[in-house]
Design a protein around this motif. Sequence first.
Motif, mmCIF file in Angstrom:
data_model
loop_
_atom_site.group_PDB
_atom_site.id
_atom_site.type_symbol
_atom_site.label_atom_id
_atom_site.label_comp_id
_atom_site.label_asym_id
_atom_site.label_seq_id
_atom_site.Cartn_x
_atom_site.Cartn_y
_atom_site.Cartn_z
ATOM 1 N N LEU A 69 0.812 -1.211 0.000
ATOM 2 C CA LEU A 69 0.000 0.000 0.000
ATOM 3 C C LEU A 69 0.845 1.260 0.000
ATOM 4 O O LEU A 69 0.288 2.375 -0.086
ATOM 5 C CB LEU A 69 -0.956 -0.012 1.200
ATOM 6 N N ASN A 70 2.205 1.122 0.109
ATOM 7 C CA ASN A 70 3.104 2.278 -0.009
ATOM 8 C C ASN A 70 3.696 2.383 -1.409
ATOM 9 O O ASN A 70 4.668 3.121 -1.629
ATOM 10 C CB ASN A 70 4.229 2.161 1.027
ATOM 11 N N PHE A 71 3.139 1.623 -2.348
ATOM 12 C CA PHE A 71 3.529 1.631 -3.751
ATOM 13 C C PHE A 71 4.932 1.039 -3.965
ATOM 14 O O PHE A 71 5.645 1.411 -4.904
ATOM 15 C CB PHE A 71 3.465 3.037 -4.350
ATOM 16 N N ASN A 72 5.338 0.083 -3.124
ATOM 17 C CA ASN A 72 6.602 -0.643 -3.309
ATOM 18 C C ASN A 72 6.295 -2.017 -3.888
ATOM 19 O O ASN A 72 5.383 -2.722 -3.414
ATOM 20 C CB ASN A 72 7.348 -0.803 -1.974
ATOM 21 N N PHE A 73 7.079 -2.420 -4.930
ATOM 22 C CA PHE A 73 6.869 -3.709 -5.563
ATOM 23 C C PHE A 73 7.186 -4.844 -4.587
ATOM 24 O O PHE A 73 8.228 -4.853 -3.928
ATOM 25 C CB PHE A 73 7.752 -3.856 -6.801
ATOM 26 N N LYS B 130 12.296 3.559 -8.137
ATOM 27 C CA LYS B 130 11.084 4.184 -7.628
ATOM 28 C C LYS B 130 10.066 4.155 -8.763
ATOM 29 O O LYS B 130 10.430 4.275 -9.928
ATOM 30 C CB LYS B 130 11.354 5.629 -7.192
ATOM 31 N N ILE B 131 8.821 4.023 -8.423
ATOM 32 C CA ILE B 131 7.781 3.849 -9.437
ATOM 33 C C ILE B 131 7.733 5.012 -10.412
ATOM 34 O O ILE B 131 7.429 4.861 -11.593
ATOM 35 C CB ILE B 131 6.395 3.626 -8.780
ATOM 36 N N ASN B 132 8.091 6.234 -9.936
ATOM 37 C CA ASN B 132 8.027 7.401 -10.820
ATOM 38 C C ASN B 132 9.109 7.377 -11.896
ATOM 39 O O ASN B 132 9.035 8.103 -12.883
ATOM 40 C CB ASN B 132 8.104 8.685 -10.005
ATOM 41 N N LYS C 238 -10.433 -6.233 3.820
ATOM 42 C CA LYS C 238 -9.553 -5.066 3.901
ATOM 43 C C LYS C 238 -8.432 -5.179 2.861
ATOM 44 O O LYS C 238 -7.789 -6.218 2.730
ATOM 45 C CB LYS C 238 -8.946 -4.975 5.291
ATOM 46 N N PRO C 239 -8.176 -4.114 2.057
ATOM 47 C CA PRO C 239 -7.099 -4.154 1.065
ATOM 48 C C PRO C 239 -5.738 -4.334 1.762
ATOM 49 O O PRO C 239 -5.436 -3.661 2.753
ATOM 50 C CB PRO C 239 -7.192 -2.794 0.387
ATOM 51 N N VAL C 240 -4.924 -5.295 1.225
ATOM 52 C CA VAL C 240 -3.589 -5.528 1.791
ATOM 53 C C VAL C 240 -2.495 -5.288 0.756
ATOM 54 O O VAL C 240 -1.322 -5.085 1.114
ATOM 55 C CB VAL C 240 -3.478 -6.956 2.349
ATOM 56 N N SER C 241 -2.842 -5.315 -0.530
ATOM 57 C CA SER C 241 -1.856 -5.043 -1.579
ATOM 58 C C SER C 241 -2.577 -4.692 -2.866
ATOM 59 O O SER C 241 -3.806 -4.783 -2.943
ATOM 60 C CB SER C 241 -0.928 -6.245 -1.782
ATOM 61 N N ILE C 242 -1.747 -4.278 -3.873
ATOM 62 C CA ILE C 242 -2.304 -3.838 -5.146
ATOM 63 C C ILE C 242 -1.815 -4.789 -6.228
ATOM 64 O O ILE C 242 -0.617 -5.057 -6.346
ATOM 65 C CB ILE C 242 -1.860 -2.408 -5.466
#
Length: 979
Positions: free
Chosen positions: A408-412, A434-436, A499-503
């Motif tokens: 959820l912090n946008f880390n792979f 980094k994702i950006n 509850k969402p745990v990952s993307i």
Amino acid sequence: MKEKSINVLMVDDSENDVLLIIRQLKKGGYHPIYERVDTAAAMKTALQEKQWDIILCDYKMPHFDAPAAIALFKKINLDIPLIVVSGTIGEETAVECMRLGAQDYLMKSNLSRLCPAISRELKDAIIRTQQRNFEHKLHAEEQRFRVLTEQSSDIILLINRDSTITYANPETERALGLPKEEIIGSNMYQYLHPDEVSLIGGIFDRFFKDTRPVVQKAEIRISNKDGTWHTVEAQGTNLIQDNEVLSVVVNIRDITDRKKAEENLFIIRKAVESSSDAIGLSDPDGNHFYHNEAFTKLFGYSPAELHAKGDGPAIYADRHTARSVFEAIKSGDSWSGEAEFISKNGGRILALTRADAIKDDSGRIIGLIGIHSDITERKKMEEALKQSEALYRLLADNISEHIWIMDLNFNFTHISPSVEKIYGYSVEEVRRFKINQLFTEESFKKFSETLSNKLAAAMVNPPPETGTRRILELQARHKIGHLIWIETRVSFIRDENGKPVSILGETREITERKLAQDELQKSEERYRTILEDINDGYFEIDLAGNFTFFNDMVCKDTGYSRSELMGMNNRQYIDEKDLPDVFRVYNKVYTTGEPEKDFTWQIKRKDGTKINVEAYISLMRDASGKPIGFRGIARNITERKMAEKLLKESEERYRLLADHMKDQIWLMDMKMNITYVSPSVERLTGYSSDEIRKMSWKKLLTRDSMKRAADFIAIQMPKAMKASSDYLFLKTLELEFVLKNGQTIWGECAFSFVRDEKGEILSILGEARNVTERKLAEEKLQKTLDSLKRAVGTTIQVLVTALEARDPYTAGHQSRSSDLACAIAEEMGLDNDRIEGIRMAGTIHDIGKLSIPAEILTKPGKLTNIEFSLIKEHSRIGYDMLKDVDSPWPLADIVRQHHERMNGSGYPDNLKGDDILIEARILAVADVVEAMGSHRPYRASLGIEAALAEIEQNKGILYDTETVDACLKLFHEKGYHLP
């Protein structure tokens, strides 16, 4: 000459005077039996103990007098003529006796008029007795008529030529929601539906044009006070008297509930037969008597075959389950669950079964129903899906699409090896980024905002709808430096609490597609508008089943936005149970190259609901002929499917209701052969269902009814069959049926068509209601009405005959005055009903002269003041005679007022102007003209010209102006002559 016996009560204190009168009676041919009394007590005893033909009363006695005798006589209420026979008596005293109730007066010194007076009064007494008998009979007939109409559950109306309601029974108030005072006098058309005004207008024209009895029926709609419309059966007949239609009797029965029930039953029947679920019905003992087509198709048994095998329990693979199901529903409970069955050919079927007891309104079990949904293939699919899950994981790591998971912090946290094929970077290199660093600034902003918004929403409203994904088109940087386009599907992985745990992300490169899209943009615009305007969904998918193009209708049907739907795979929106069939169809189109038409499946919308679509699928090829995808046109048929289901359910309810309703129901094929009869037909006719189906109509109907039915079949039926499918054919006939025991009954039969969903005629529906009692009541009512008409006419004729017998000089005066008054009224534009009232009143307007001594009526010389005052009493006496007679017209008031004058100089009430009824004003003019134009005992005719001069000279003074003008116009311009 044979003497006439007569019982005479002599009220006199002189025995000599009595003997003198007795001698006079004997000279006149009478054999008198008499008794003399001279006190009130003696007279009362004599009247109570014996019957007397006439009373002869002295005016003055020591202890009694004539007025007291008259008062005593009237108190006992006997209709016996009383004549005052006295010595010297003044005219005023004689007139007073006549006013009190004496029929005549004589002087003892001149008894020559005694016998003629007695003869006259005895005849008058007979006439009065006959009149009372007629009145009693008329009253009794009227009471019977009122009982019939007032207690009827149907609406009964009387309507005149002007479409005005003149009578309404109590049921009318309840049905229309209006008080009787508002209904009476209102116009019938204000209650009719606008579409039926013309029809009813034509029927009423025929009623009043045809002087023969006419009966017409119609099915119409009428409005209630609250604005609702009710469908009713209306039957009208015209009331005829003297070859003229007086009014129309209308009988109305509300059939709104019946019509609605018919429509509901038809829907139920269609729904049950069209249901994809297997539906079976049995009686409370478990004996099957009905299956729908899906049942027979699923299990292979007809109802008869299943009954022979042992009914419902016989097809259960597990006898224990069968016993549990049938014990539950036979006790009134329900049962649902999965059960295994064995079909007729030995195959095993797994079905989701729902079983229940069918109960009537009292809670009594009248049947059992079982509904079975085949889930055999679904179960197989579930097992196949479990086996394919491991394979899916293997494929996910090796397909060209890039699968990744981030926290959820946008880390792979996971990256599939296929990432290198897209970006040129290895898995380890991407993990360090980094994702950006992978996206352009604009695409990173779009990516981060989307995930932030989705995450915030997911945390507030967990869990989301199953399979929710967001598709993003982003621009990324390749390792060697150039920009590429990617398509990323994003969704959340949730724990057991939602509850969402990952993307989770699925990424594919779409650079070539984006470039191609740019190239095709211009050409696409040329047909996009057309595609967006059509009501069907148009779509294109690639060979993997991913959307590449679609119009707005696809978005509307699925509930997804364009960005969400673009690139979505058909696995994501096609219902799981339909996936095998959908894959099979697409494979067939790909393999054969031939399009697939009218293929249906279910789509899962974004909101979780499902819709049914019907599609046309074809193969798309590139310039070289290589298959590149599929195109299709999909139509939302959810409402149609729902309607089909409801129709099937409706049909079954229809059949159940038809088997239990009291009305008789049957079905016929197009050759008029009976294919089905409800049990109520068997109960009513005495024939069994098999007997009725084998019988000819000639045996079921009487000869007249058979001819009526044959005419209907030969004339009406072919016309209705040739009409368009939206033509509503509903015909009602009254037919007389012959029962098995030889008796006959009347049935009100309605015929209509049963059509399929395409409007094709399947069969003919017949419905009958036993109306034998109503037919008998109608015949009795008609006889009553005929009797009433004859009684009224006879009563009037008796009154007229009685008057003219006493006054031969004025014979025909009343009828001629009546004829002239009606002609004047017609010239003035009065309606037919009021003219008929004038005719009736004119015929008897001098009826009060029955109380005037014949000597005065026929006196050849000038009348004295007393005699004229007696004559003037005839209008008041006529009123007293008629005031209690029920009539639709104010007969008594017209008779009372026909000598009133406009300036108040008339009699008996000195009324003025508009206080006088218009009917009385018209009759007054007619009475004067006829009297002056005819001979009288005391003068010769004065002539019509003198009569017309009289009314013209006193127009507006004594006589109504408009009435005089109309009368003068009749004689001067239209050549009218007195009859």
